[in-house]
Design a protein around this motif. Structure first.
Motif, PDB file in Angstrom:
ATOM      1  N   GLN A  97       0.691  -1.220   0.265  1.00  0.00           N
ATOM      2  CA  GLN A  97       0.036   0.173  -0.061  1.00  0.00           C
ATOM      3  C   GLN A  97       0.908   1.314  -0.124  1.00  0.00           C
ATOM      4  O   GLN A  97       0.411   2.350  -0.060  1.00  0.00           O
ATOM      5  CB  GLN A  97      -0.714  -0.038   1.273  1.00  0.00           C
ATOM      6  CG  GLN A  97      -1.973  -1.157   1.313  1.00  0.00           C
ATOM      7  CD  GLN A  97      -2.761  -1.051   2.563  1.00  0.00           C
ATOM      8  OE1 GLN A  97      -2.136  -1.781   3.557  1.00  0.00           O
ATOM      9  NE2 GLN A  97      -3.502  -0.446   2.793  1.00  0.00           N
ATOM     10  N   LEU A  98       2.135   1.281  -0.109  1.00  0.00           N
ATOM     11  CA  LEU A  98       2.952   2.341  -0.062  1.00  0.00           C
ATOM     12  C   LEU A  98       3.709   2.473  -1.353  1.00  0.00           C
ATOM     13  O   LEU A  98       4.172   1.659  -1.931  1.00  0.00           O
ATOM     14  CB  LEU A  98       4.010   2.016   0.961  1.00  0.00           C
ATOM     15  CG  LEU A  98       3.538   1.351   2.376  1.00  0.00           C
ATOM     16  CD1 LEU A  98       4.843   1.123   3.239  1.00  0.00           C
ATOM     17  CD2 LEU A  98       2.666   2.137   2.989  1.00  0.00           C
ATOM     18  N   ILE A  99       3.958   3.790  -1.591  1.00  0.00           N
ATOM     19  CA  ILE A  99       4.888   4.122  -2.748  1.00  0.00           C
ATOM     20  C   ILE A  99       5.717   5.415  -2.394  1.00  0.00           C
ATOM     21  O   ILE A  99       5.249   6.555  -2.014  1.00  0.00           O
ATOM     22  CB  ILE A  99       4.105   4.650  -4.032  1.00  0.00           C
ATOM     23  CG1 ILE A  99       3.152   3.527  -4.652  1.00  0.00           C
ATOM     24  CG2 ILE A  99       4.954   5.289  -4.945  1.00  0.00           C
ATOM     25  CD1 ILE A  99       2.183   3.985  -5.742  1.00  0.00           C
ATOM     26  N   ILE A 124       1.144   3.251  -9.389  1.00  0.00           N
ATOM     27  CA  ILE A 124       0.011   3.884  -8.587  1.00  0.00           C
ATOM     28  C   ILE A 124      -1.029   3.288  -9.375  1.00  0.00           C
ATOM     29  O   ILE A 124      -1.960   2.849  -8.379  1.00  0.00           O
ATOM     30  CB  ILE A 124      -0.111   5.379  -8.832  1.00  0.00           C
ATOM     31  CG1 ILE A 124       1.070   6.210  -8.185  1.00  0.00           C
ATOM     32  CG2 ILE A 124      -1.314   6.119  -8.198  1.00  0.00           C
ATOM     33  CD1 ILE A 124       1.356   7.524  -8.681  1.00  0.00           C
ATOM     34  N   VAL A 125      -1.243   3.115 -10.539  1.00  0.00           N
ATOM     35  CA  VAL A 125      -2.602   2.687 -11.084  1.00  0.00           C
ATOM     36  C   VAL A 125      -2.754   1.291 -10.514  1.00  0.00           C
ATOM     37  O   VAL A 125      -3.903   0.664 -10.400  1.00  0.00           O
ATOM     38  CB  VAL A 125      -2.560   2.626 -12.767  1.00  0.00           C
ATOM     39  CG1 VAL A 125      -3.535   1.805 -13.285  1.00  0.00           C
ATOM     40  CG2 VAL A 125      -2.663   4.049 -13.296  1.00  0.00           C
ATOM     41  N   GLU A 126      -1.677   0.312 -10.649  1.00  0.00           N
ATOM     42  CA  GLU A 126      -1.843  -1.022 -10.291  1.00  0.00           C
ATOM     43  C   GLU A 126      -2.291  -1.186  -8.731  1.00  0.00           C
ATOM     44  O   GLU A 126      -3.008  -2.008  -8.357  1.00  0.00           O
ATOM     45  CB  GLU A 126      -0.319  -1.814 -10.176  1.00  0.00           C
ATOM     46  CG  GLU A 126      -0.320  -3.007  -9.830  1.00  0.00           C
ATOM     47  CD  GLU A 126       1.204  -3.575  -9.911  1.00  0.00           C
ATOM     48  OE1 GLU A 126       1.473  -4.711  -9.134  1.00  0.00           O
ATOM     49  OE2 GLU A 126       2.281  -2.937 -10.511  1.00  0.00           O
ATOM     50  N   LYS A 127      -1.564  -0.218  -7.808  1.00  0.00           N
ATOM     51  CA  LYS A 127      -2.058  -0.325  -6.500  1.00  0.00           C
ATOM     52  C   LYS A 127      -3.412   0.272  -6.154  1.00  0.00           C
ATOM     53  O   LYS A 127      -4.422  -0.178  -5.381  1.00  0.00           O
ATOM     54  CB  LYS A 127      -0.920   0.479  -5.570  1.00  0.00           C
ATOM     55  CG  LYS A 127       0.316  -0.253  -5.534  1.00  0.00           C
ATOM     56  CD  LYS A 127       1.522   0.513  -4.467  1.00  0.00           C
ATOM     57  CE  LYS A 127       2.264  -0.253  -4.165  1.00  0.00           C
ATOM     58  NZ  LYS A 127       2.891  -1.175  -5.142  1.00  0.00           N
ATOM     59  N   LEU A 128      -3.925   0.915  -7.065  1.00  0.00           N
ATOM     60  CA  LEU A 128      -5.322   1.541  -7.065  1.00  0.00           C
ATOM     61  C   LEU A 128      -6.158   0.365  -7.605  1.00  0.00           C
ATOM     62  O   LEU A 128      -7.292   0.457  -6.641  1.00  0.00           O
ATOM     63  CB  LEU A 128      -5.385   2.761  -7.876  1.00  0.00           C
ATOM     64  CG  LEU A 128      -4.952   3.974  -7.228  1.00  0.00           C
ATOM     65  CD1 LEU A 128      -4.992   5.155  -8.390  1.00  0.00           C
ATOM     66  CD2 LEU A 128      -5.605   4.706  -5.964  1.00  0.00           C
ATOM     67  N   ARG A 129      -5.832  -0.185  -8.410  1.00  0.00           N
ATOM     68  CA  ARG A 129      -6.697  -1.360  -8.786  1.00  0.00           C
ATOM     69  C   ARG A 129      -6.888  -2.446  -7.845  1.00  0.00           C
ATOM     70  O   ARG A 129      -7.939  -2.876  -7.582  1.00  0.00           O
ATOM     71  CB  ARG A 129      -6.258  -1.871 -10.300  1.00  0.00           C
ATOM     72  CG  ARG A 129      -6.372  -0.938 -11.533  1.00  0.00           C
ATOM     73  CD  ARG A 129      -6.054  -1.598 -12.811  1.00  0.00           C
ATOM     74  NE  ARG A 129      -5.840  -0.587 -13.710  1.00  0.00           N
ATOM     75  CZ  ARG A 129      -5.502  -0.717 -15.057  1.00  0.00           C
ATOM     76  NH1 ARG A 129      -4.378  -1.640 -15.014  1.00  0.00           N
ATOM     77  NH2 ARG A 129      -5.873   0.009 -15.942  1.00  0.00           N
ATOM     78  N   LYS A 130      -5.689  -2.571  -7.194  1.00  0.00           N
ATOM     79  CA  LYS A 130      -5.705  -3.821  -6.361  1.00  0.00           C
ATOM     80  C   LYS A 130      -6.432  -3.210  -5.040  1.00  0.00           C
ATOM     81  O   LYS A 130      -7.362  -4.183  -4.588  1.00  0.00           O
ATOM     82  CB  LYS A 130      -4.415  -3.838  -5.685  1.00  0.00           C
ATOM     83  CG  LYS A 130      -4.047  -5.213  -4.961  1.00  0.00           C
ATOM     84  CD  LYS A 130      -3.820  -6.472  -5.698  1.00  0.00           C
ATOM     85  CE  LYS A 130      -3.556  -7.512  -5.043  1.00  0.00           C
ATOM     86  NZ  LYS A 130      -3.875  -8.817  -5.659  1.00  0.00           N
ATOM     87  N   ALA A 131      -6.620  -2.025  -4.532  1.00  0.00           N
ATOM     88  CA  ALA A 131      -7.512  -1.414  -3.724  1.00  0.00           C
ATOM     89  C   ALA A 131      -8.972  -1.654  -3.897  1.00  0.00           C
ATOM     90  O   ALA A 131      -9.701  -2.220  -3.124  1.00  0.00           O
ATOM     91  CB  ALA A 131      -7.166  -0.345  -3.217  1.00  0.00           C
ATOM     92  N   ALA A 132      -9.103  -1.295  -5.210  1.00  0.00           N
ATOM     93  CA  ALA A 132     -10.521  -1.421  -5.844  1.00  0.00           C
ATOM     94  C   ALA A 132     -11.148  -2.856  -5.894  1.00  0.00           C
ATOM     95  O   ALA A 132     -12.214  -3.048  -5.512  1.00  0.00           O
ATOM     96  CB  ALA A 132     -10.694  -0.755  -7.099  1.00  0.00           C
TER      97      ALA A 132
END
Length: 475
Positions: A97-99, A124-132
């Protein structure tokens, strides 16, 4: 039940986010005595079985295993994020969850937006998609950032644009902390105006917060504590007292106490999404009812009582007094007086043991002293959440779409033009790939257009209140 994801960007965004997660956990712990993972918790937290290797599966019912915040932490310096990971909240986040980077953005919007934006876009996009993907029904992204620095303003608004591209149907609420006139970042007017163009174009709602207002509020709490007016209501070892129990001087480290106010704003904003109530308000209803025109989506917030949750127990206000406080300039989180400006719409989010009749009575009492646009004289949206804040019987968050934000924007424009007329510091921005001088002229033009839209509304204030003609009923 819907879920929301918090994206905290830059030093300020992560410090405010840290306070929010801490207070959210305390609030749920106070209400959820049995330690059961319920719908209220699921709105901001995943329940993960960390006994298995890797990320572990989500557990949707039953006891709490390990709570993970639905969050993405972004900063181009490691300091604040490392502090969070070494503090009491370390188990609420994991490395996915960190960048972070090490060099920072150097108080330069162009470095954050153009350089780090393109460099970290895929990550960022990859981590946002994972959160979604971990959400059953993702309703809202909350972005927390500041406007004056480089990472918060630059990369924060880059993330905002990414969210619009990747998740166009998901609401984007932005909490933006605006610098004061005495800000120690000389280039903050450039950063703020460049960021405002992005907020104008890509946010659904923006909650502007001024450091100066937060500072004044914390100062008032200190004065009350020092004069003994609060008595025992300031807790030992709270955010605004030293270990000896004496009130700290504001100069020492006011940021925790200031950030605590913002954290409580977000807690109250989301209370209806998390808890039951007789008159719940969904987050999408805020945008739908309070934003009549797409660019005029800046909502002035006021909070009463100003302190809740294990910090300072400000004595509970009488119910009617609480409503009056919410419209006084002392309780606004920007330097503004909404009573002397024009309302487009207003939302009242009430928590605790308050009846609909109390709400209606106070609206009727306050209405004569407030100026609403002629075409929306009944522009009120109300919410009643039955769960009060910890330690209080009731609380109120008021969100006003009001022309009183205009002076903040005019002052920002004036500070920008002082630098821009001399072309001072421009070379620091123009050497960044993709940054051109047209970015500055477009940004100040966007801000000027926004100010003009508020001017046009203000010009209608004081005009005759004409009731729309009604159909005549034949008898």
């Amino acid at each position: 039940m819907t879920q929301s994801v918090v994206v905290q960007v830059g030093q300020c965004g992560n410090q405010v986010g840290c306070r929010f997660w801490d207070l959210a956990l305390r609030e749920h712990a106070d209400i959820n005595k049995k330690g059961i993972y319920d719908e209220a918790l699921s709105s901001f937290f995943r329940n993960v079985d960390t006994r298995s290797d890797g990320d572990g599966p989500d557990i949707y019912k039953g006891k709490i295993y390990s709570l993970k915040a639905r969050a993405l932490l972004i900063d181009m310096e490691e300091g604040v994020v490392n502090e969070i990971l070494q503090g009491p909240l370390r188990d609420v986040f994991d490395s996915k969850q960190l960048i972070t980077d090490v060099s920072g953005s150097g108080n330069n919007w162009a470095v954050g937006h153009k350089l780090y934006g393109s460099q970290y876009q895929e990550n960022i996009v990859e981590k946002l998609r994972k959160a979604a993907e971990h959400c059953d029904c993702l309703q809202c992204f909350f972005i927390i950032h500041s406007m004056g620095g480089g990472t918060g303003s630059g990369l924060g608004t880059f993330v905002l644009k990414l969210l619009e591209d990747e998740f166009p149907e998901v609401y984007r609420f932005v909490t933006s902390v605006y610098p004061s006139g005495e800000d120690d970042v000389i280039t903050s007017p450039y950063n703020s105006v460049l960021a405002m163009k992005e907020l104008n174009e890509h946010a659904d709602c923006v909650l502007p917060i001024e450091n100066e207002s937060l500072f004044d509020i914390v100062n008032k709490i200190h004065q009350m504590a020092n004069s003994g007016k609060l008595g025992s209501t300031v807790k030992q070892n709270s955010l605004v007292t030293s270990s000896a129990g004496r009130a700290k001087t504001v100069q020492e480290k006011p940021f925790d106490a200031m950030n605590n106010i913002l954290a409580n704003l977000l807690l109250n904003l989301t209370s209806s999404a998390r808890f039951e109530g007789s008159l719940n308000m969904d987050l999408n209803e805020i945008s739908m009812n309070l934003v009549p025109f797409p660019r005029l989506h800046y909502l002035v917030s006021s909070l009463t009582p100003l302190y809740t949750l294990a910090d300072v127990n400000v004595p509970s206000r009488r119910l009617d007094q609480m409503f009056s406080d919410a419209f006084s300039k002392d309780h606004q989180l920007i330097q503004a007086d909404p009573k002397h400006s024009l309302y487009l719409a207003c939302a009242l989010l009430v928590r605790g043991n308050v009846q609909v009749s109390d709400l209606r009575r106070n609206i009727e009492r306050l209405k004569p002293s407030l100026h609403f646009v002629s075409w929306n004289q009944e522009g009120w949206k109300t919410s009643l959440c039955s769960v009060p804040p910890v330690g209080h019987s009731h609380s109120l968050l008021a969100l006003a779409n009001n022309t009183c934000v205009k002076p903040t924007f005019i002052e920002l424009k004036d500070r920008f033009m002082k630098l821009y007329k001399k072309k001072a510091h421009l070379h620091h921005y123009l050497h960044v790939d993709g940054m051109e001088q047209s970015c500055f002229s477009e940004a100040i033009s966007s801000l000027s257009d926004l100010i003009e839209e508020y001017n046009e509304l203000d010009a209608t204030k004081g005009g005759p209140r004409t009731d729309p003609s009604r159909l005549k009923i034949a008898v």
